[in-house]
Design a protein around this motif. Structure first.
Motif, mmCIF file in Angstrom:
data_model
loop_
_atom_site.group_PDB
_atom_site.id
_atom_site.type_symbol
_atom_site.label_atom_id
_atom_site.label_comp_id
_atom_site.label_asym_id
_atom_site.label_seq_id
_atom_site.Cartn_x
_atom_site.Cartn_y
_atom_site.Cartn_z
ATOM 1 N N LYS C 18 42.075 40.760 76.366
ATOM 2 C CA LYS C 18 41.240 39.991 75.431
ATOM 3 C C LYS C 18 41.221 40.651 74.055
ATOM 4 N N ILE C 21 44.448 40.093 72.300
ATOM 5 C CA ILE C 21 44.567 38.721 71.805
ATOM 6 C C ILE C 21 43.817 38.555 70.488
ATOM 7 N N TYR C 22 42.573 39.030 70.469
ATOM 8 C CA TYR C 22 41.795 38.889 69.234
ATOM 9 C C TYR C 22 42.424 39.686 68.101
ATOM 10 N N LEU C 25 45.316 37.792 66.705
ATOM 11 C CA LEU C 25 44.875 36.628 65.932
ATOM 12 C C LEU C 25 44.284 37.042 64.586
ATOM 13 N N VAL C 26 43.531 38.146 64.597
ATOM 14 C CA VAL C 26 42.963 38.613 63.330
ATOM 15 C C VAL C 26 44.087 39.045 62.397
ATOM 16 N N GLY C 28 47.165 37.955 62.407
ATOM 17 C CA GLY C 28 47.827 36.730 61.935
ATOM 18 C C GLY C 28 47.008 36.048 60.856
ATOM 19 N N SER C 29 45.709 35.942 61.095
ATOM 20 C CA SER C 29 44.844 35.286 60.114
ATOM 21 C C SER C 29 44.902 36.020 58.778
ATOM 22 N N PHE C 30 44.973 37.346 58.854
ATOM 23 C CA PHE C 30 45.053 38.132 57.622
ATOM 24 C C PHE C 30 46.231 37.650 56.779
ATOM 25 N N TRP C 31 47.383 37.484 57.411
ATOM 26 C CA TRP C 31 48.566 37.058 56.652
ATOM 27 C C TRP C 31 48.478 35.603 56.221
ATOM 28 N N MET C 32 47.799 34.790 57.003
ATOM 29 C CA MET C 32 47.653 33.394 56.588
ATOM 30 C C MET C 32 46.740 33.282 55.373
ATOM 31 N N LEU C 33 45.717 34.106 55.356
ATOM 32 C CA LEU C 33 44.717 33.978 54.295
ATOM 33 C C LEU C 33 45.034 34.835 53.079
ATOM 34 N N LEU C 34 45.885 35.867 53.303
ATOM 35 C CA LEU C 34 46.149 36.817 52.225
ATOM 36 C C LEU C 34 46.511 36.147 50.895
ATOM 37 N N PRO C 35 47.468 35.191 50.891
ATOM 38 C CA PRO C 35 47.832 34.590 49.601
ATOM 39 C C PRO C 35 46.639 33.968 48.882
ATOM 40 N N PHE C 36 45.775 33.323 49.657
ATOM 41 C CA PHE C 36 44.633 32.662 49.015
ATOM 42 C C PHE C 36 43.639 33.685 48.478
ATOM 43 N N ILE C 274 42.843 17.438 61.032
ATOM 44 C CA ILE C 274 43.523 18.053 62.175
ATOM 45 C C ILE C 274 43.831 16.998 63.233
#
Lengths: 350, 300, 284
Positions: C18, C21-22, C25-26, C28-36, C274
């Motif tokens: 667990k 997994i978290y 995901l955290v 991954g989220s970092f890289w998704m949000l980084l540009p913004f 979505i």
């Protein structure tokens, strides 16, 4: 393998699905978990399977406590309502899947799968995909998959509900045969009382999360413990009428039906099995209100001073609507229940 | 306007065509007409679009395109996106979708994060990526520096431009792929998982024997859509490299090539020939994929 | 059985899984949000902070004036207005055209229906990039260069949306139509009173997705607008980037200006978007 449930309770958030349940399922028996939908029977089955964890209580397989054991470690086989055959695998692959997970060598697994296929008689279907099978065939595959790993317990969740009426008859006999042949302890969930009555050794009847009665089908039918049991079993259903006991005599709609010794004077709910109404034999008079033909039987609704009582006679019995008939009741087919609790009140014929 | 079922009446037909008229006019003028014209244009050696006349009928334009070194770069880059970047994006998305679907807390939150790039402009975010990729001040080189990797001239070195483009492309596509796969995972009936647990399947086995086969139609769908989309990459190039398509045209894609040839150089017929080639390529890929998927994919 | 509470595996191994997994995901989220995040942070920095090595994460004092500056260098207000007009009008017209066409295909019977529908389906296969050449010529000949018409009209009939809505319309039971006819309801009234309200969700989805696509459109507006006053945000931004060259903080301010509205729309309409995307599989 004997199965025991001790003080089992299951809550879903705040809803109690199963209340304080205690049952014992005999080794090698075919036990039916019977009840109307929403009574908690599937929940109970899934707890026995290990898919749900009970909120309280313990489950034993023999002497082993399995309450919190995951399903794969319980040695159970489970047949789902929709069979849950893996649609992308062939029949053979489906049956092999549990063996594969047990790391059984390929050759041996294949042999076991084929043996199982023989028992359920699907040897010639092994290369097909589930979508190419009929409902009955899928059912057999599901049973084969459940049993192939030498399960100690076979659990069936409404296994016939997706089949048509004819196939249902055939398949339930088949399930009985397979169960007898393998001698495996089997729990069979169904909402159909006729189905349960016809093939099980023992029935656990549930309603609203409470056990109503556990007994053999015959005993349960002949000797219901409460009003719910009497009403749930039997087709045509039992007649339920208000009545009262006065001086050890059962009175319904002002008419004396039969004597009941050992019961105090009180208002009661009366249950009369349709076959316990003996027409042409006795001195109670009632007029015929309605005649229905159901299969090879005739059901006559009698109007007894405003109370309707259904009686079952053979098809060749001749009578007409409005005709006045005389009848009596067979004491063993008349049950008394408490007006508030629905509990059975027992008395003796007099 | 009454229509009797099962029968085409004259009045009914007129009525129906009236409803269709706006769509029909627009689609005819802006889809069918230009489609035919593109084929026609591509068959001339030179073309005057204001008069709609061309000279020298034949396949010369196609030959010009196929011999053009810029077009070679464009094809190479496009294939790199289709065969490397697109699969990588799907695999990453698959992992993310499986992870998100396996948790209970914060599921919606992660879903929101990963889907965000779907709604944001490729151009605007591209400007940000341009900055992230900057050789001297970019955050990406800074992170690489933390691992003692020398700074990469992502956008200026003709050898690395395609990697910058691919990274941005993968990043941008995660959103769509993840959401579709997530829905796919959630649509797998729970009973199969219950059955698999009873059958004693372990976590890895459940993923490979139950989840992935059940997901195969979704994965194939994403591959087809992704393939076609990767053949049409343009905005990403413009956003990262501007009007000229990177150092020594090294970041050209096929569509960027089309755009440059007709808008930058005004050679309509050449651009049209390239567009026809693109069209045929997409058509072939789609057909092949459909045939292949029919054979291997499990449909319910 | 809808509510399922599995027997929980409480082993340390499971708990470890667990956590992993978290963690993934955290990450991954970092890289998704980084540009913004980086975009917004940089937009508030001074130029020195923006280009410092190693990078400074947070501005010592957020410079909101960067936005003022960026907006004064180029007429972003005008671009914004253009984008809003084009996206809104485009979306309204698209919905009307789509509803009419989908109704015709789904409900009416007429000569040539199958052929026409097949043609429309086939046109979904054509890459739009193949059409821009002639479309540019057409628009130029119509004298539409640098006009709203050029930005809007070619995009108001999408074969895909027509197909999508038609599929939905087909699911509305025939009996409703017959009942309405018996009650004296004409086709047109039936469409607006029965079918459109029934298909509300699908239409909203089409509207949102079309709006987002229109807002983010780039290649076509680039081709058909030359004058500054007709530019939309995406074009304005790239022009500005090319001109503002090294003023990174101002570029990021401008980028925020065009991305932020979409993020807000996204946060408000997230379930619709979505659901719409996952149901229709519309690739952005």
């Amino acid at each position: 393998m004997e199965i025991r449930l001790e003080n089992i309770q299951k809550k879903f958030s705040s809803v109690v699905a199963v209340h304080d349940m205690n049952i014992r399922i005999k080794d090698g028996s075919l036990t039916g978990l019977l009840g109307p939908s929403g009574c908690g029977k599937s929940t109970t089955l899934f707890m026995i399977a290990g898919l749900y964890a009970p909120t309280a209580g313990n489950i034993f397989f023999g002497d082993e406590a399995v309450t919190l054991l995951p399903p794969e470690k319980r040695g159970i086989g489970l047949v789902f309502q929709n069979y849950a055959l893996y649609p992308h695998m062939t029949v053979l692959k489906n049956i092999l899947f549990p063996l594969e997970n047990m790391k059984i060598p390929k050759k041996e697994a294949l042999k076991m799968a084929e043996e199982m296929a023989d028992i359920v008689q699907i040897r010639d279907l092994l290369d097909r995909k589930p979508s190419q099978l009929s409902g009955g065939q899928q059912q057999r595959v599901a049973i084969a998959r459940a049993l192939v790993k030498k399960a100690r317990v076979l659990l069936l969740d409404e296994p016939l509900s997706n089949l048509d009426a004819r196939l249902r008859l055939e398949t339930r006999e088949e399930i009985r045969r397979i169960q007898k042949e393998t001698g495996i302890t089997t729990i069979y969930v169904t909402h159909d009382q006729e189905e349960a009555m016809s093939i099980t050794d023992d029935i656990v009847l549930m309603d609203k999360g409470w056990i109503q009665q556990q007994d053999s089908p015959q005993q349960m039918y002949l000797n219901p413990g409460n009003q719910f049991t009497a009403e749930f079993l039997g087709n045509p259903p039992v007649n339920i009428i208000d009545g009262k006991i006065t001086d050890s005599v059962l009175v319904v709609c002002g008419e004396k039906l039969c004597g009941f010794d050992g019961v105090e004077d009180q208002p009661v709910v009366v249950g009369i099995r349709p076959e316990a109404v003996l027409i042409g034999n006795g001195d109670i008079k009632a007029s015929v209100r309605l005649i229905e033909i159901v299969g090879k039987d005739k059901i006559i609704s009698l109007d007894l001073k405003g109370c309707l009582i259904r009686a079952i006679v053979s098809l060749d019995y001749d009578c007409n609507v409005e005709e006045l008939l005389s009848f009596s009741v067979k004491h063993s087919g008349v049950f008394l229940f408490d007006k508030t609790t629905g509990a059975r009140i027992k008395g003796f014929a007099s | 306007m009454s229509i009797i079922e099962g029968r085409n009446t004259a009045r009914g037909t007129v009525a129906a065509w009236v409803y269709l008229l706006p769509a029909l006019i627009i689609i005819s003028v802006f889809v069918f007409y230009p489609l035919i014209m593109a084929f026609r244009m591509s068959m001339y050696e030179s073309y005057n679009f204001y008069k709609n006349v061309g000279t020298g009928f034949g396949f010369a334009s196609f030959k010009r395109v196929l011999c053009d070194s810029d077009f070679h770069i464009a094809v190479k880059n496009t294939l790199f996106l289709s065969f490397v970047a697109m699969p990588v994006s799907i695999i990453i998305s698959l992992v993310i979708a499986l992870l998100i679907s396996s948790i209970k807390k914060f599921q919606a939150l992660f879903q929101t994060f990963f889907f965000l790039p779907y709604v944001t402009s490729v151009i605007a975010v591209g400007i940000v990526f341009r900055w992230l990729f900057h050789s001297n001040y970019g955050l990406i080189n800074y992170f690489l520096g933390l691992f003692h990797i020398h700074p990469v001239a992502w956008l200026n070195n003709p050898k690395t431009t395609i990697y910058a483009l691919a990274i941005y492309y993968i990043w941008g596509n995660l959103a769509f792929n993840t959401i579709i796969l997530l829905v796919g995972v959630q649509n797998i009936p729970k009973m199969y998982y219950n059955a698999a647990r009873v059958d004693g399947a372990k976590w890895g086995k459940i993923i490979f024997r139950i989840t992935l086969p059940q997901l195969s139609p979704t994965i194939i769908f994403l591959t087809i859509v992704g393939f076609i989309a990767s053949f049409k990459v343009y905005n990403e190039v413009y956003a990262l490299f501007g009007d000229l398509g990177g150092a020594a045209n090294s970041a050209y894609t096929i569509v960027f090539y089309i755009y440059r040839t007709f808008y930058g150089a005004g050679r309509m017929h050449i651009a049209a020939a390239a567009a026809v080639i693109l069209f045929v390529a997409i058509l072939c890929i789609t057909i092949i994929q459909m045939l292949v998927s029919k054979k291997f994919v499990h449909y319910k | 059985m809808e509510v399922v509470e599995d027997i929980k595996d409480k082993s340390p191994r499971h708990r470890g899984a667990k956590i992993i997994i978290y963690a993934v995901l955290v990450f991954g989220s970092f890289w998704m949000l980084l540009p913004f995040v980086w975009m917004i942070l940089t937009s508030l920095k001074s130029l020195q902070e923006a280009i410092s090595v190693p990078p400074v994460w947070f501005p010592s004092k957020p410079l909101w004036s960067n936005y003022q500056k960026a907006l004064s260098v180029a007429p972003f207000g005008r671009y914004f207005l253009n984008t809003v007009i084009v996206s809104s009008v485009n979306t309204v017209l698209t919905i009307i055209v789509t509803i009419l066409a989908a109704f015709s295909f789904a409900r009416l019977k007429f000569v040539g229906k199958n052929l026409l529908f097949t043609l429309i389906l086939a046109s979904m296969m054509v890459p739009g990039e193949m059409l821009i050449i002639q479309n540019y010529v057409t628009v130029a000949k119509l004298g539409w260069i640098d006009s709203y018409a050029a930005l809007i009209v070619p995009w108001i009939a999408s074969p895909f949306y027509i197909f999508l809505l038609r599929q939905y319309f087909m699911q509305i039971p025939d009996q409703l139509y017959y009942a309405a006819r018996v009650d004296g309801c004409r086709d047109f009234k039936y469409l607006w009173k029965v079918m459109v309200p029934n298909a509300k969700n699908t239409i909203v989805t089409i509207g949102i997705l079309n709006f987002v696509a229109s807002w983010n459109a780039f290649l076509w507006p680039l081709l058909v607008t030359n004058k500054e006053r007709m530019r939309v945000l995406t074009i304005g931004l790239t022009e500005f980037t090319n001109e503002a060259g090294s003023d990174v903080h101002l570029q990021m301010a401008a980028a925020t200006f065009i991305i932020l509205p979409m993020i807000i729309v996204y946060i408000i309409l997230r379930p619709y978007i979505i659901e719409g995307v996952s149901r229709s599989g519309i690739k952005g």
